[in-house]
Design an enzyme around this catalytic site. Structure first.
Site, mmCIF file in Angstrom:
data_model
loop_
_atom_site.group_PDB
_atom_site.id
_atom_site.type_symbol
_atom_site.label_atom_id
_atom_site.label_comp_id
_atom_site.label_asym_id
_atom_site.label_seq_id
_atom_site.Cartn_x
_atom_site.Cartn_y
_atom_site.Cartn_z
ATOM 1 N N ASP A 194 0.844 -1.195 0.000
ATOM 2 C CA ASP A 194 0.000 0.000 0.000
ATOM 3 C C ASP A 194 0.881 1.248 0.000
ATOM 4 O OD1 ASP A 194 0.857 -0.856 2.494
ATOM 5 O OD2 ASP A 194 -1.119 -0.832 3.401
ATOM 6 N N GLU A 210 -5.821 3.285 3.628
ATOM 7 C CA GLU A 210 -6.269 3.923 4.867
ATOM 8 C C GLU A 210 -7.747 4.304 4.825
ATOM 9 O OE1 GLU A 210 -4.658 3.882 7.468
ATOM 10 O OE2 GLU A 210 -2.555 3.727 6.942
#
Length: 385
Positions: free
Chosen positions: A74, A133
């Protein structure tokens, strides 16, 4: 040429200086593409997603492939103001890599770089993911068909840094590593009125107080004590002035559970409590849920057993079996759809994840690269599919 440890650290530091929020990772993706362009391109194929423009997939073509092994990292940052005073601190005010995705990306680039120079036996698919997130970037990519055709994945792996583990330690467990999370919003519709005439109104604040108190009993009285669930209401809004009874209240919170069944059970109990209060207070209560891609990270048993056995037997690696955490991760959605597993990489930070003081030990980068490359080479030489 294989990247050195110092070069990987410099990559991480540059990424750290240009943090971007979910779905805004344009500079980050451009820099990752720039680094990859410096690798040998002989066996590489790059794929982008027009409807998810900050995502990037890279296929490394194997010499004798029998499977496609996926690796996810990520890339997004958090709305946190950094306080570490680093020479390479964030240049984007109010945004920081407070969860270590810059380090995740550096590790992934190190692994990809190795296999660009040393052709793997199996195909490898690297997924540089935006929006972990928030906004469920993994789910968005999956729903867009990212992992189809030559980019189809048979087994998926990913890591998360852990400030509580010593630098370079690999941590994992069979079963759930991270909880699943669901956002929950409660909107209470009562009737406003004058504070002196409560009998002519229907106080949404009183209803909200009853709702919050009753929901707390879900964990303490409706769930087996040896099982785990969390309900947290972190925000409540109601009222305009002290002498006016509030006609509406809004409560915002999160539900967390170590498996999807627990999350569904808690959701149902909240709906039942809301229905009971509607009758008790003659009001209307709206319950909204948003889970997106934040499913529990439930590690595939077979893949995890193989991974743990390798890490335990490798004398160059320190392995620790870890306990499940109630934090969330959208990799859970991907390994709900594709067999996979996630593990921890120790980074020994004085500051916690998501804090302004988070500062991972960069020596973990090379250790992470070496551990994953070693495991992938071991995995690709096993006979079983």
């Amino acid at each position: 040429m294989t990247l050195s440890s110092d070069e990987l650290i410099q990559i991480r530091r540059h990424l750290h200086s240009i943090p971007e929020l979910s779905m805004q990772e344009y500079k980050t993706q451009a820099y990752v593409k720039q680094i990859i362009a410096s690798f040998s391109q002989t066996n590489l194929e790059i794929k982008e997603l027009p409807d998810l423009p900050t995502a990037l997939l890279v296929l490394v073509k194997g010499s004798k492939p029998v499977r496609n092994i996926g690796y996810r990292c990520d890339m997004d940052a958090l709305p946190v103001t950094e306080t570490n005073g680093l020479s390479y601190a964030s240049k984007n005010p109010g945004v920081m890599h407070a969860c270590g995705h810059d380090l995740h990306t550096a590790v992934a680039l190190g692994i990809l770089n190795y296999y660009s120079e040393h052709q793997p036996k199996d195909n490898l698919v690297f997924f540089f993911q935006p929006a972990e997130e928030s906004e469920s970037g993994g789910k968005v990519a999956y729903d867009l068909g990212a992992f189809t055709g030559s980019f189809q994945i048979d087994e998926f792996y990913g890591l998360h840094d852990n400030p509580l583990l010593k630098t370079g330690v690999i941590g994992c467990r069979n079963g759930t590593l991270f909880a699943g999370t669901t956002e929950v919003n409660i909107i209470i519709h009562g009737k406003s009125g004058h504070a002196a005439y409560p009998h002519l109104a229907n106080d949404a604040i009183v209803i909200a107080a009853n709702f919050i108190n009753q929901v707390q009993t879900v964990i303490s009285r409706s769930i087996d004590p040896i099982k785990c669930g969390v309900i947290t209401f972190g925000k409540i809004q109601a009222g305009v002035i002290r002498n006016v009874i509030a006609g509406e209240a809004r409560i915002e919170g999160t539900i967390r559970g170590l498996n999807q069944e627990m999350i569904e059970f808690i959701r149902q109990r909240i709906i039942e409590i809301a229905a009971g209060l509607e009758k008790s207070f003659n009001c209307q209560i709206t319950v909204e849920y948003n889970q997106g891609g934040y499913y529990p990270v439930e590690n595939n048993s077979e893949l995890t057993k193989r991974f743990i056995n390798y890490m335990k037997e490798n004398k160059q690696i320190t392995f620790e079996e870890t306990k499940p955490k109630m934090t969330g991760e959208d990799f859970g959605y991907l390994i709900n759809k594709i067999p996979g597993m996630m593990f921890w990489l120790g980074v020994e930070s004085k500051g916690a994840l998501h804090s302004a003081e988070f500062l991972p030990n960069e020596a973990a980068i090379q250790k992470g690269v070496d551990a994953v490359v070693g495991f992938f080479n071991y995995r690709m030489n096993l006979e079983e599919v």
